[in-house]
Write an enzyme that holds these catalytic residues in place. Structure first.
Site, PDB file in Angstrom:
ATOM      1  N   CYS A 196      56.624  96.392   9.771  1.00  0.00           N
ATOM      2  CA  CYS A 196      56.477  95.635  11.016  1.00  0.00           C
ATOM      3  C   CYS A 196      57.229  96.347  12.140  1.00  0.00           C
ATOM      4  O   CYS A 196      58.239  97.009  11.911  1.00  0.00           O
ATOM      5  CB  CYS A 196      57.028  94.218  10.833  1.00  0.00           C
ATOM      6  SG  CYS A 196      56.775  93.165  12.290  1.00  0.00           S
ATOM      7  N   ASP A 210      58.978  94.993  14.280  1.00  0.00           N
ATOM      8  CA  ASP A 210      60.217  94.243  14.562  1.00  0.00           C
ATOM      9  C   ASP A 210      61.438  95.173  14.583  1.00  0.00           C
ATOM     10  O   ASP A 210      61.660  95.936  13.636  1.00  0.00           O
ATOM     11  CB  ASP A 210      60.384  93.172  13.475  1.00  0.00           C
ATOM     12  CG  ASP A 210      61.437  92.140  13.839  1.00  0.00           C
ATOM     13  OD1 ASP A 210      62.576  92.545  14.153  1.00  0.00           O
ATOM     14  OD2 ASP A 210      61.124  90.938  13.812  1.00  0.00           O
ATOM     15  N   ARG A 231      64.350  94.720  14.017  1.00  0.00           N
ATOM     16  CA  ARG A 231      65.373  94.481  12.985  1.00  0.00           C
ATOM     17  C   ARG A 231      65.003  95.088  11.636  1.00  0.00           C
ATOM     18  O   ARG A 231      65.739  94.921  10.666  1.00  0.00           O
ATOM     19  CB  ARG A 231      65.582  92.959  12.829  1.00  0.00           C
ATOM     20  CG  ARG A 231      66.080  92.292  14.091  1.00  0.00           C
ATOM     21  CD  ARG A 231      65.930  90.790  14.010  1.00  0.00           C
ATOM     22  NE  ARG A 231      64.532  90.380  13.959  1.00  0.00           N
ATOM     23  CZ  ARG A 231      64.123  89.119  13.895  1.00  0.00           C
ATOM     24  NH1 ARG A 231      65.001  88.138  13.849  1.00  0.00           N
ATOM     25  NH2 ARG A 231      62.836  88.831  13.860  1.00  0.00           N
ATOM     26  N   HIS A 235      58.487  91.431   6.135  1.00  0.00           N
ATOM     27  CA  HIS A 235      59.816  90.812   6.205  1.00  0.00           C
ATOM     28  C   HIS A 235      59.686  89.312   6.426  1.00  0.00           C
ATOM     29  O   HIS A 235      58.753  88.840   7.076  1.00  0.00           O
ATOM     30  CB  HIS A 235      60.664  91.459   7.307  1.00  0.00           C
ATOM     31  CG  HIS A 235      60.175  91.191   8.701  1.00  0.00           C
ATOM     32  ND1 HIS A 235      60.779  90.290   9.538  1.00  0.00           N
ATOM     33  CD2 HIS A 235      59.134  91.692   9.392  1.00  0.00           C
ATOM     34  CE1 HIS A 235      60.137  90.258  10.692  1.00  0.00           C
ATOM     35  NE2 HIS A 235      59.126  91.103  10.635  1.00  0.00           N
ATOM     36  N   CYS A 247      58.928  86.827   9.992  1.00  0.00           N
ATOM     37  CA  CYS A 247      58.074  87.674  10.832  1.00  0.00           C
ATOM     38  C   CYS A 247      57.397  86.836  11.923  1.00  0.00           C
ATOM     39  O   CYS A 247      56.640  85.904  11.635  1.00  0.00           O
ATOM     40  CB  CYS A 247      57.025  88.379   9.973  1.00  0.00           C
ATOM     41  SG  CYS A 247      55.984  89.508  10.933  1.00  0.00           S
TER      42      CYS A 247
END
Ligand code: CO
Length: 214
Positions: A42, A44, A46, A98, A101
């Site tokens: 992803c 993202d 993080r 994750h 999400c």
């Protein structure tokens, strides 16, 4: 000082620390890359691929998009898979989702988010197809976590169903697709145990019996 300058300063320190440790590092990397892994994760912020699994530049080829989707009409992702498999000859493709999400959440929240709704549409279908099991889970968090896992499992299949991967298997190439999920809460990766490493692992309907010849 502008914040961006901090990033550039960080870059100088980073390059310097690597060179101190291994003076030939960048020279070697500038000549070739031979990663054994392709990471599909992803976007993202993080979930940074290299850091999570402790790999240096040159050790993992990376593709990231919102909700780590593998869509066969996405030339970007499919080109990455093709290059990784045919040219780099990676041995492992890791789809890593994750929990928490935002893309997975947005896919099923019944509100309009614009263009991204089109991208996330397949997750809504996944939710609908598994609605019975999803609705039996008692908390919103459990339902969300389960859908994040189902999404990874589906993307592992999508990678394995691709012509590129099946073509590689038909030529005897050693290639396994893995499904992992990362927890933002503790930084740990959970292997979902859904490895696919040959056409025998696929449903008959998805097998390509005559892979594209070159
Ligand atoms: Co995400």
């Amino acid at each position: 000082m502008h914040k961006l300058q901090t990033l550039l300063d960080n870059n100088i320190k980073w390059a310097d620390s690597i060179t101190q440790e291994d003076p030939e590092f960048f020279k070697r990397l500038s000549e070739a890359q031979s990663p054994e892994y392709l990471w599909i994760g992803c976007s993202d912020s993080r979930v940074p691929a290299n850091e999570i699994v402790g790999l240096l530049p040159g050790e993992i080829f990376v593709h990231r998009n919102i909700a780590n989707l593998v869509v066969h009409t996405d030339f970007n992702c499919m080109s990455v898979i093709e290059f990784s498999v045919k040219v780099l000859k990676v041995k492992h493709i890791i789809v890593c989702g994750h929990y928490g999400c935002g893309g997975v959440k947005a896919a099923v929240d019944n509100t309009s988010h614009g263009l991204i709704d089109n991208w996330l549409y397949s997750i809504k279908n996944l939710y609908y197809r598994n609605k019975y099991r999803m609705d039996s889970l008692t908390t919103e968090e459990a339902r969300h976590n389960y859908l994040c896992e189902l999404n990874v499992i589906q993307q592992v299949k999508n990678v394995a169903h691709s012509h590129v991967v099946q073509d590689a298997w038909s030529k005897g190439q050693d290639l396994t697709i893995h499904g992992w999920i990362y927890s933002l809460k503790d930084g740990l990766v959970n292997d979902l145990g859904v490895d696919i490493h040959s056409p025998e692992d696929l449903a008959d309907e998805y097998r390509v019996t005559n892979p594209v010849q070159e």
